[in-house]
Every structure is written in structure tokens, then in C-alpha cells.
Design a protein around this motif. Structure first.
Motif, PDB file in Angstrom:
ATOM      1  N   ASP A  51       0.798  -1.342   0.102  1.00 15.51           N
ATOM      2  CA  ASP A  51      -0.078  -0.191  -0.173  1.00 15.51           C
ATOM      3  C   ASP A  51       0.425   1.643   0.065  1.00 15.51           C
ATOM      4  O   ASP A  51       0.572   1.986  -0.219  1.00 15.51           O
ATOM      5  CB  ASP A  51      -0.764  -0.068   1.066  1.00 15.51           C
ATOM      6  N   HIS A  52       2.010   1.273   0.508  1.00 12.75           N
ATOM      7  CA  HIS A  52       2.679   2.409   1.390  1.00 12.75           C
ATOM      8  C   HIS A  52       3.526   2.757  -0.539  1.00 12.75           C
ATOM      9  O   HIS A  52       3.762   3.634  -0.547  1.00 12.75           O
ATOM     10  CB  HIS A  52       3.875   1.747   1.968  1.00 12.75           C
ATOM     11  N   VAL A  53       3.914   1.670  -0.718  1.00  7.22           N
ATOM     12  CA  VAL A  53       5.078   1.788  -2.718  1.00  7.22           C
ATOM     13  C   VAL A  53       3.729   2.527  -3.615  1.00  7.22           C
ATOM     14  O   VAL A  53       4.426   2.611  -4.017  1.00  7.22           O
ATOM     15  CB  VAL A  53       5.542  -0.091  -2.824  1.00  7.22           C
ATOM     16  N   LEU A  54       2.537   1.492  -3.583  1.00  4.65           N
ATOM     17  CA  LEU A  54       2.208   2.214  -4.768  1.00  4.65           C
ATOM     18  C   LEU A  54       1.441   3.480  -4.176  1.00  4.65           C
ATOM     19  O   LEU A  54       1.136   4.239  -4.868  1.00  4.65           O
ATOM     20  CB  LEU A  54       0.312   1.323  -4.104  1.00  4.65           C
ATOM     21  N   ALA A  55       0.981   3.787  -3.164  1.00  7.83           N
ATOM     22  CA  ALA A  55       0.903   5.170  -3.031  1.00  7.83           C
ATOM     23  C   ALA A  55       2.990   6.199  -3.353  1.00  7.83           C
ATOM     24  O   ALA A  55       1.728   7.388  -3.900  1.00  7.83           O
ATOM     25  CB  ALA A  55       0.562   5.432  -1.594  1.00  7.83           C
ATOM     26  N   MET A  56       3.153   5.631  -2.954  1.00  9.23           N
ATOM     27  CA  MET A  56       4.055   6.281  -3.218  1.00  9.23           C
ATOM     28  C   MET A  56       4.351   6.863  -5.232  1.00  9.23           C
ATOM     29  O   MET A  56       5.023   7.725  -4.964  1.00  9.23           O
ATOM     30  CB  MET A  56       5.548   6.070  -3.656  1.00  9.23           C
ATOM     31  N   VAL A  57       3.630   5.627  -5.793  1.00  5.65           N
ATOM     32  CA  VAL A  57       4.114   5.692  -7.355  1.00  5.65           C
ATOM     33  C   VAL A  57       2.903   6.650  -8.198  1.00  5.65           C
ATOM     34  O   VAL A  57       3.118   7.141  -8.703  1.00  5.65           O
ATOM     35  CB  VAL A  57       4.023   3.542  -7.416  1.00  5.65           C
ATOM     36  N   VAL A  58       1.683   6.205  -6.926  1.00  8.62           N
ATOM     37  CA  VAL A  58       0.825   7.717  -7.772  1.00  8.62           C
ATOM     38  C   VAL A  58       1.405   9.167  -7.021  1.00  8.62           C
ATOM     39  O   VAL A  58       0.699   9.761  -8.474  1.00  8.62           O
ATOM     40  CB  VAL A  58      -0.184   7.579  -6.908  1.00  8.62           C
ATOM     41  N   ASN A  59       2.189   9.253  -6.759  1.00  5.55           N
ATOM     42  CA  ASN A  59       3.136  10.546  -5.714  1.00  5.55           C
ATOM     43  C   ASN A  59       3.656  11.189  -7.329  1.00  5.55           C
ATOM     44  O   ASN A  59       3.531  12.223  -7.786  1.00  5.55           O
ATOM     45  CB  ASN A  59       3.026  11.126  -4.488  1.00  5.55           C
ATOM     46  N   HIS A  60       4.183  10.319  -7.501  1.00  3.12           N
ATOM     47  CA  HIS A  60       5.641  10.655  -8.023  1.00  3.12           C
ATOM     48  C   HIS A  60       4.390  10.725  -9.585  1.00  3.12           C
ATOM     49  O   HIS A  60       5.057  11.868 -10.178  1.00  3.12           O
ATOM     50  CB  HIS A  60       6.523   9.249  -7.926  1.00  3.12           C
ATOM     51  N   ILE A  61       3.858  10.033  -9.770  1.00  2.00           N
ATOM     52  CA  ILE A  61       3.452  10.141 -11.416  1.00  2.00           C
ATOM     53  C   ILE A  61       2.426  11.369 -11.512  1.00  2.00           C
ATOM     54  O   ILE A  61       2.619  12.486 -12.416  1.00  2.00           O
ATOM     55  CB  ILE A  61       1.700   8.914 -11.427  1.00  2.00           C
ATOM     56  N   ARG A  62       1.409  12.095 -10.274  1.00  4.51           N
ATOM     57  CA  ARG A  62       0.702  13.139 -10.429  1.00  4.51           C
ATOM     58  C   ARG A  62       1.615  14.032 -10.353  1.00  4.51           C
ATOM     59  O   ARG A  62       1.918  14.936 -10.576  1.00  4.51           O
ATOM     60  CB  ARG A  62      -0.119  13.642  -8.520  1.00  4.51           C
ATOM     61  N   ASN A  63       3.573  14.126  -9.182  1.00  2.00           N
ATOM     62  CA  ASN A  63       3.501  15.652  -9.155  1.00  2.00           C
ATOM     63  C   ASN A  63       4.844  15.498 -10.682  1.00  2.00           C
ATOM     64  O   ASN A  63       4.925  16.415 -10.974  1.00  2.00           O
ATOM     65  CB  ASN A  63       4.675  14.995  -8.051  1.00  2.00           C
ATOM     66  N   ASN A  64       4.687  14.848 -11.542  1.00  2.00           N
ATOM     67  CA  ASN A  64       5.641  14.289 -12.999  1.00  2.00           C
ATOM     68  C   ASN A  64       4.821  13.778 -14.059  1.00  2.00           C
ATOM     69  O   ASN A  64       5.936  13.075 -14.532  1.00  2.00           O
ATOM     70  CB  ASN A  64       6.871  13.092 -12.269  1.00  2.00           C
ATOM     71  N   ARG A  65       3.731  15.136 -14.206  1.00  2.00           N
ATOM     72  CA  ARG A  65       3.160  14.318 -14.774  1.00  2.00           C
ATOM     73  C   ARG A  65       3.676  14.830 -16.641  1.00  2.00           C
ATOM     74  O   ARG A  65       3.165  14.341 -17.777  1.00  2.00           O
ATOM     75  CB  ARG A  65       2.126  15.332 -15.306  1.00  2.00           C
ATOM     76  N   TYR A  66       4.361  15.863 -16.623  1.00  2.04           N
ATOM     77  CA  TYR A  66       5.210  16.015 -17.748  1.00  2.04           C
ATOM     78  C   TYR A  66       6.041  14.463 -18.368  1.00  2.04           C
ATOM     79  O   TYR A  66       6.333  14.828 -19.569  1.00  2.04           O
ATOM     80  CB  TYR A  66       6.147  16.988 -17.389  1.00  2.04           C
ATOM     81  N   MET A  67       6.476  13.598 -17.687  1.00  2.90           N
ATOM     82  CA  MET A  67       7.222  12.882 -17.844  1.00  2.90           C
ATOM     83  C   MET A  67       6.684  11.394 -18.511  1.00  2.90           C
ATOM     84  O   MET A  67       7.063  10.900 -19.465  1.00  2.90           O
ATOM     85  CB  MET A  67       8.085  12.556 -16.976  1.00  2.90           C
ATOM     86  N   PHE A  68       4.975  12.153 -18.683  1.00  2.00           N
ATOM     87  CA  PHE A  68       4.393  10.663 -18.886  1.00  2.00           C
ATOM     88  C   PHE A  68       3.845  10.891 -20.142  1.00  2.00           C
ATOM     89  O   PHE A  68       3.461  11.868 -20.720  1.00  2.00           O
ATOM     90  CB  PHE A  68       2.986  10.384 -18.483  1.00  2.00           C
ATOM     91  N   ASP A  69       3.394  10.568 -20.915  1.00  2.00           N
ATOM     92  CA  ASP A  69       2.950  10.173 -22.990  1.00  2.00           C
ATOM     93  C   ASP A  69       1.487   9.153 -22.627  1.00  2.00           C
ATOM     94  O   ASP A  69       1.112   8.540 -21.692  1.00  2.00           O
ATOM     95  CB  ASP A  69       3.394  10.112 -24.040  1.00  2.00           C
ATOM     96  N   GLU A  70       0.792   9.830 -23.555  1.00  4.57           N
ATOM     97  CA  GLU A  70      -0.996   9.029 -23.565  1.00  4.57           C
ATOM     98  C   GLU A  70      -0.727   7.689 -23.197  1.00  4.57           C
ATOM     99  O   GLU A  70      -1.233   6.976 -22.205  1.00  4.57           O
ATOM    100  CB  GLU A  70      -1.264   9.696 -24.996  1.00  4.57           C
TER     101      GLU A  70
END
Length: 100
Positions: A51-70
Motif C-alpha cells: 500500500d505504501h509503495v503504491l501510494a508513492m508511485v501515484v504521488n510520483h506520477i501526479r507530481n511528474n505528469r510532464y514525463m508521461f505520454d498517453e
């Protein structure tokens, strides 16, 4: 792991009871109980860590949206759907085969 301390106390008490028991059948039953409690304790710890790791992944994605494409987002949504379909086992649940 809100119940960590009481669970550890239960394990210590079972170990003491096991060491004081001389009957083979009772020892075997206590060994099974002790093993079940330890496995349950580790199972809850693993769930907590996941649960902790998944939350970290989600936060990373939210904070770094510009790094991800569609394409990355579609994979993330697929992953989220898989996770949603899995059953969650909380520390209050009683799984007989782990407790036995």
C-alpha cells in the motif's frame, strides 16, 4: 501495522506456552498456532508495504505528469483496474489457513 505490539506479545506468549508444554499433540498444535501468527504478522506487513509503495508511485506520477505520454497513462489505468479487482485483506480479517 497498528496491531504490531499486541501481535508480538501474543507470539511471545505462545512461544512461552510451547516451551512449557510437554505433551506432543499440544506442542504440535501450539507450533501450528505460533507459525500461523507469525505468517499473519508478515502478511499484514507485506500488505502495508505494498500500500505504501503504491501510494508513492501515484504521488510520483501526479507530481511528474510532464514525463508521461498517453501510452503510459493507458498502462497505468490498466494496472489500476487490475488492482481494483483484487481482494483486499485487512488486519482485522481472519484467514483460517494463516491462523491455523
Amino acid at each position: 501495522m497498528a496491531r504490531a505490539h499486541p501481535t508480538i506479545q501474543e507470539i511471545v506468549a505462545l512461544q512461552a506456552q510451547l516451551e512449557a508444554t510437554e505433551d506432543d499433540d499440544e506442542q504440535r498444535a501450539l507450533e501450528e498456532d505460533l507459525t500461523g501468527r507469525i505468517l499473519w504478522f508478515y502478511w499484514c506487513g507485506i500488505l502495508s508495504e505494498v500500500d505504501h509503495v503504491l501510494a508513492m508511485v501515484v504521488n510520483h506520477i501526479r507530481n511528474n505528469r510532464y514525463m508521461f505520454d498517453e501510452y503510459d497513462y493507458r498502462d497505468l489505468y490498466r494496472t489500476a483496474e487490475i488492482i481494483k479487482r483484487t481482494s483486499h485483506v485487512g488486519p482485522a480479517d481472519d484467514i483460517a489457513h494463516l491462523r491455523r
